[in-house]
Scaffold this motif. Sequence first.
Motif, PDB file in Angstrom:
ATOM      1  N   ARG A 342       0.833  -1.205   0.000  1.00  0.00           N
ATOM      2  CA  ARG A 342       0.000   0.000   0.000  1.00  0.00           C
ATOM      3  C   ARG A 342       0.874   1.264   0.000  1.00  0.00           C
ATOM      4  NH1 ARG A 342      -1.866   3.365   3.988  1.00  0.00           N
ATOM      5  NH2 ARG A 342      -3.917   4.311   3.668  1.00  0.00           N
ATOM      6  N   ILE A 345       2.226   1.799  -3.566  1.00  0.00           N
ATOM      7  CA  ILE A 345       1.199   2.282  -4.496  1.00  0.00           C
ATOM      8  C   ILE A 345       0.854   3.741  -4.212  1.00  0.00           C
ATOM      9  CG2 ILE A 345      -1.202   1.992  -5.219  1.00  0.00           C
ATOM     10  CD1 ILE A 345      -0.843  -1.023  -4.728  1.00  0.00           C
ATOM     11  N   VAL A 346       0.663   4.077  -2.949  1.00  0.00           N
ATOM     12  CA  VAL A 346       0.314   5.460  -2.579  1.00  0.00           C
ATOM     13  C   VAL A 346       1.439   6.414  -2.947  1.00  0.00           C
ATOM     14  CG1 VAL A 346      -0.138   6.987  -0.619  1.00  0.00           C
ATOM     15  CG2 VAL A 346      -1.299   4.788  -0.767  1.00  0.00           C
ATOM     16  N   TYR A 349       1.449   6.911  -6.678  1.00  0.00           N
ATOM     17  CA  TYR A 349       0.271   7.685  -7.061  1.00  0.00           C
ATOM     18  C   TYR A 349       0.486   9.169  -6.770  1.00  0.00           C
ATOM     19  CZ  TYR A 349      -4.441   9.603  -6.939  1.00  0.00           C
ATOM     20  OH  TYR A 349      -5.548  10.387  -7.141  1.00  0.00           O
ATOM     21  N   HIS A 350       1.011   9.470  -5.581  1.00  0.00           N
ATOM     22  CA  HIS A 350       1.279  10.872  -5.234  1.00  0.00           C
ATOM     23  C   HIS A 350       2.350  11.466  -6.146  1.00  0.00           C
ATOM     24  CE1 HIS A 350      -0.380  10.325  -0.885  1.00  0.00           C
ATOM     25  NE2 HIS A 350      -1.334  10.481  -1.787  1.00  0.00           N
ATOM     26  N   TYR A 352       2.860  10.588  -9.235  1.00  0.00           N
ATOM     27  CA  TYR A 352       2.191  10.831 -10.527  1.00  0.00           C
ATOM     28  C   TYR A 352       1.348  12.099 -10.470  1.00  0.00           C
ATOM     29  CZ  TYR A 352      -1.384  10.313 -14.138  1.00  0.00           C
ATOM     30  OH  TYR A 352      -2.245  10.540 -15.171  1.00  0.00           O
ATOM     31  N   VAL A 353       0.610  12.285  -9.361  1.00  0.00           N
ATOM     32  CA  VAL A 353      -0.242  13.471  -9.222  1.00  0.00           C
ATOM     33  C   VAL A 353       0.606  14.741  -9.208  1.00  0.00           C
ATOM     34  CG1 VAL A 353      -1.821  14.688  -7.666  1.00  0.00           C
ATOM     35  CG2 VAL A 353      -2.125  12.240  -8.094  1.00  0.00           C
TER      36      VAL A 353
END
Length: 364
Positions: A342, A345-346, A349-350, A352-353
């Motif tokens: 997790r 992935i987080v 993701y952050h 990428y954002v």
Amino acid sequence: MANRRWFRVLVFFILFFLLVLLISKTTFIFFPIIQLIGAVAFPIIGAGILYYLSKPVMHFFEKYKVPRILAIILVFLLILALGYLFVMFIWPIVRDQVMNLVNSIPSMVTMIEDFIDYWQANYTNIPDQVLSAINNFTDNLPTRIENLLNNLFGFISGFIGHVISFVASIVLIPFFLFFMLKDGDKLVPFITQVFSEKKAENIRSLLGKIDGVLSSFIQGQLIVSFVVGILLLIGYLIIDLEYALALSLFGMLTNVIPYLGPFIAVIPALLVGVFQDPMNLVWISIIMLAAQQLEGNLISPNVMGQALNLHPLTIITVILAAGSIAGFIGILFAVPFYAVLRTIIVHFYHTYVRSKKKKEDALI
């Protein structure tokens, strides 16, 4: 079409499943690698757990200007001293209590059968259907109890089997632990040296988060389990429960399984307590409830903090799924594995954002 989001997602999943299919068809290539990893996995995992437990102690010595090699030697001596104290003073009592418990099982079964026979003899106004069900239950009682005890002791034996495997790997564990403590700080620079500074910084941030999650879980869960075991021992001694040390140690070991561990721990205590005094059902339930309330509201929040930030329902689901897939080993490592996955992935993701936001800002 190639620029549409749904098309890129579809292509990603097609390629992913093609990769999975290719791997499944070429397992003979990976089988020797899997065997090699399996041969050293347990010593590495054991050394990793000890690493996260002993690293704060090593840093404590280093804070007082003790050289790292000498600090590591002191850590090893401390581990040996704790092991010696356990083997000399605690293990003999636990062994005797477990043997006495096993020897008392036939008398427990006899007590149950006598109680059911007495109840049947003194309560004659019972419907035939109920009597038939009672007789069927009585006839199968020894088998039911034997199956229950076999499952319970099979669980314990499985855990003991893993402990024996751990002991068998004792020759390798100190070597892994020594170099983890000595050169652990060099791992991140070694991994990031081949990347550009920007990517290296991102990887350092990710590895730091993973290290924090593992450290919080391993140190926190073992400290919490130890405190809960002490609380159970105090409670069992107050009500003068037989086999108190063995039962509290069992509770300490099972409590490393989040949420489900306490329910497993209370089963043998309730079985033993009800034969000693039926009122113990109430007292043991109160003791377990009090220990869990202290653990859930005071100990865990202060020891583990919010590092994992996992919902209880998520943890239970992950544990049950891992147990059905990988058995007891899956139950033990499900939560830290999920927490690390997790975190990865987080993090991405952050990342990428943030990168997407920077591109949008640049266009503006």
